[in-house]
Scaffold this motif. Sequence first.
Motif, PDB file in Angstrom:
ATOM      1  N   UNK A 135       0.826  -1.204   0.000  1.00  0.00           N
ATOM      2  CA  UNK A 135       0.000   0.000   0.000  1.00  0.00           C
ATOM      3  C   UNK A 135       0.862   1.257   0.000  1.00  0.00           C
ATOM      4  N   UNK A 136       2.020   1.202   0.634  1.00  0.00           N
ATOM      5  CA  UNK A 136       2.894   2.371   0.740  1.00  0.00           C
ATOM      6  C   UNK A 136       3.333   2.900  -0.626  1.00  0.00           C
ATOM      7  N   UNK A 137       3.280   2.056  -1.656  1.00  0.00           N
ATOM      8  CA  UNK A 137       3.685   2.496  -2.992  1.00  0.00           C
ATOM      9  C   UNK A 137       2.792   3.622  -3.516  1.00  0.00           C
ATOM     10  N   UNK A 138       1.536   3.638  -3.090  1.00  0.00           N
ATOM     11  CA  UNK A 138       0.584   4.620  -3.628  1.00  0.00           C
ATOM     12  C   UNK A 138      -0.075   5.457  -2.545  1.00  0.00           C
ATOM     13  N   UNK A 139       0.285   5.235  -1.295  1.00  0.00           N
ATOM     14  CA  UNK A 139      -0.455   5.872  -0.198  1.00  0.00           C
ATOM     15  C   UNK A 139      -0.355   7.391  -0.210  1.00  0.00           C
ATOM     16  N   UNK A 140       0.734   7.957  -0.766  1.00  0.00           N
ATOM     17  CA  UNK A 140       0.865   9.411  -0.799  1.00  0.00           C
ATOM     18  C   UNK A 140      -0.180  10.066  -1.703  1.00  0.00           C
ATOM     19  N   UNK A 141      -0.807   9.285  -2.578  1.00  0.00           N
ATOM     20  CA  UNK A 141      -1.827   9.834  -3.474  1.00  0.00           C
ATOM     21  C   UNK A 141      -3.166  10.051  -2.771  1.00  0.00           C
TER      22      UNK A 141
END
Length: 292
Positions: A8-14
């Motif tokens: 999840x951390x791969x896209x969580x900043x979005x």
Amino acid sequence: MTRIIQELAEISDRYDVLFCDLWGCVHDGVQAMPAAVAALQAFRAKGGAVVLLTNAPRPKPSVARQIARLGVPEDAWDDIVTSGDAAQHGLVTGAVGRKIWHIGPSKDLTFFSEMSPDLPKADIALVPQAEAEGIVCTDLFENLTEQPEDYRGRLMLAREAGLPMLCANPDLMVDYGDKRVWCAGALAKLYEEIGGTALYFGKPHPPIYDLARRRLAARGIEVVEDRILCLGDGIGTDVAGAAGEGLDGLFVTGGLAAADFGPDPEHPDPQSLNTWLAARGAAPQWSIGRVR
């Protein structure tokens, strides 16, 4: 074409908000999934908000007690919004009458006893089928041993009496540990197939998403639509609901449909996954083996 991610951390900043399914994503009905819990905790630690958006037919307090027993800690979520919460509004506003035949186990009686304080008061009576004005279906009476077809006769009688059904859980089935069991949605589907009327309030239908937004607003959390991510393993509930709401979706392939994507539930085969999604007209932005 969906993009497969590993964490999840791969896209969580979005995203600022997660609408996260529970069963099959955070627990399996028997115990919590530690990697999923850690992922939700990490998302909240960086300032995100997590709403556990579940088709459980029971209200929030009952589900909170259940997931605590299964090992899901309170620091993994900000709020819980259930199909039961949304369906209660339909019940108290008279969608299926006041004299109710309840289809479901005794553990689901909290649907009638633990009403949200913001709901209007209503005089609801639980009665036998022959005296009912409508049906509330929260589950099968014995979902570990029964099939929807076991209810055909009773549902035909209900149809002849013109009883509308309020379905408090649109899920067709879930995995309880290593056993697959039927849910209320399967009975509602059968009821419609034989000519009955069923009303739905959980995923993928709008009422549960509307309630989730209101709950966030009540907490002072600003909801920006393109910063919400919906996670779930139900193609007809979680993924379809996200698409219907115009929200991004993360399909958890290691849940109900895991066997369709290769031998390793943690790592779905990309070609199999995209073929399977295309056949169902689904196009979630992201996919992941399991929430982690």
